[in-house]
Design a protein around this motif. Sequence first.
Motif, short mmCIF file in Angstrom:
data_model
loop_
_atom_site.label_atom_id
_atom_site.label_comp_id
_atom_site.label_asym_id
_atom_site.label_seq_id
_atom_site.Cartn_x
_atom_site.Cartn_y
_atom_site.Cartn_z
N LEU A 150 10.20 -17.67 -1.72
CA LEU A 150 11.32 -17.51 -0.80
C LEU A 150 12.34 -16.54 -1.38
N GLU A 151 12.36 -16.43 -2.72
CA GLU A 151 13.22 -15.48 -3.42
C GLU A 151 12.38 -14.70 -4.41
N SER A 152 12.67 -13.40 -4.51
CA SER A 152 11.91 -12.57 -5.43
C SER A 152 12.71 -11.33 -5.79
N TYR A 153 12.16 -10.55 -6.73
CA TYR A 153 12.70 -9.24 -7.07
C TYR A 153 11.67 -8.20 -6.68
N LEU A 154 12.16 -7.10 -6.15
CA LEU A 154 11.28 -6.03 -5.70
C LEU A 154 11.71 -4.74 -6.41
N VAL A 155 10.77 -4.14 -7.11
CA VAL A 155 11.02 -2.86 -7.78
C VAL A 155 10.42 -1.76 -6.92
N ALA A 156 11.28 -0.83 -6.50
CA ALA A 156 10.83 0.29 -5.67
C ALA A 156 10.43 1.45 -6.57
N GLY A 157 9.25 2.00 -6.31
CA GLY A 157 8.76 3.14 -7.09
C GLY A 157 9.36 4.44 -6.61
N LEU A 180 0.87 -1.18 0.00
CA LEU A 180 0.00 0.00 0.00
C LEU A 180 0.90 1.22 0.00
N PRO A 181 0.74 2.16 -0.91
CA PRO A 181 -0.25 2.13 -1.98
C PRO A 181 -0.03 0.94 -2.92
N ALA A 182 -1.11 0.50 -3.52
CA ALA A 182 -1.08 -0.73 -4.31
C ALA A 182 -0.42 -0.56 -5.67
N SER A 183 -0.51 0.62 -6.23
CA SER A 183 -0.03 0.80 -7.60
C SER A 183 1.27 1.61 -7.64
N GLY A 184 2.34 0.99 -8.19
CA GLY A 184 3.59 1.69 -8.44
C GLY A 184 4.47 1.91 -7.23
N PHE A 185 4.08 1.50 -6.06
CA PHE A 185 4.90 1.70 -4.85
C PHE A 185 5.97 0.63 -4.76
N LEU A 186 5.57 -0.62 -4.61
CA LEU A 186 6.48 -1.76 -4.59
C LEU A 186 5.89 -2.85 -5.48
N THR A 187 6.69 -3.35 -6.42
CA THR A 187 6.23 -4.41 -7.32
C THR A 187 7.11 -5.63 -7.12
N THR A 188 6.48 -6.76 -6.80
CA THR A 188 7.22 -7.99 -6.50
C THR A 188 7.04 -9.00 -7.62
#
Length: 188
Positions: free
Chosen positions: A142-149, A120-128
Amino acid sequence: MNTKKILSLGIFTFSILLLASSCKKDKTDDPAPTNQGELITTVQLIFTDTITGLVVDTATFSDPDGPGGVAPTQDSILLQAGRVYSTEVILLDESKIPVVYISDEVAAESDVHLFVFSSLPASGFLTTTISDIDVNGQPVGLESYLVAGASATGSYTVELRHFDSAALKQANTIYETDVQVTFGVRLN
């Protein structure tokens, strides 16, 4: 036999019966052990910058005595806006000695486990984007990529779903939540 001897014999017999019954083990005192499932006391997120390869933040939720008792402690997530991070989820049961590494159990049963990440916010904040898969080619988390807005504050929720079968996992329906933690987040 006189009355005194009958009374003494009766008291003796009663005493023996009372002693014998008090020595009997009450079955309710020692119930058969049951499988109570895993206790997850600690959820740790490790964020590594994909460009530098350096760990830039570790956020931990810790409730060493499990539900109830002492209140849990929890970190916030502090990341740089506009960056991509590889993320690892570590799950522990710190109520036991030695500490149990629950992540290994989740990996071993990955065909019935799925992490769900939301922000939250749901759009464009953090994308996993989940980067690990189970034996059926389904995501685990257990492993992922996180894009920070862009720079902002919000929250990030990590939920571990446990399914009764791989088919239910693929349908993402009928599950139990093993753990769910929401972290506060600041993107600078």
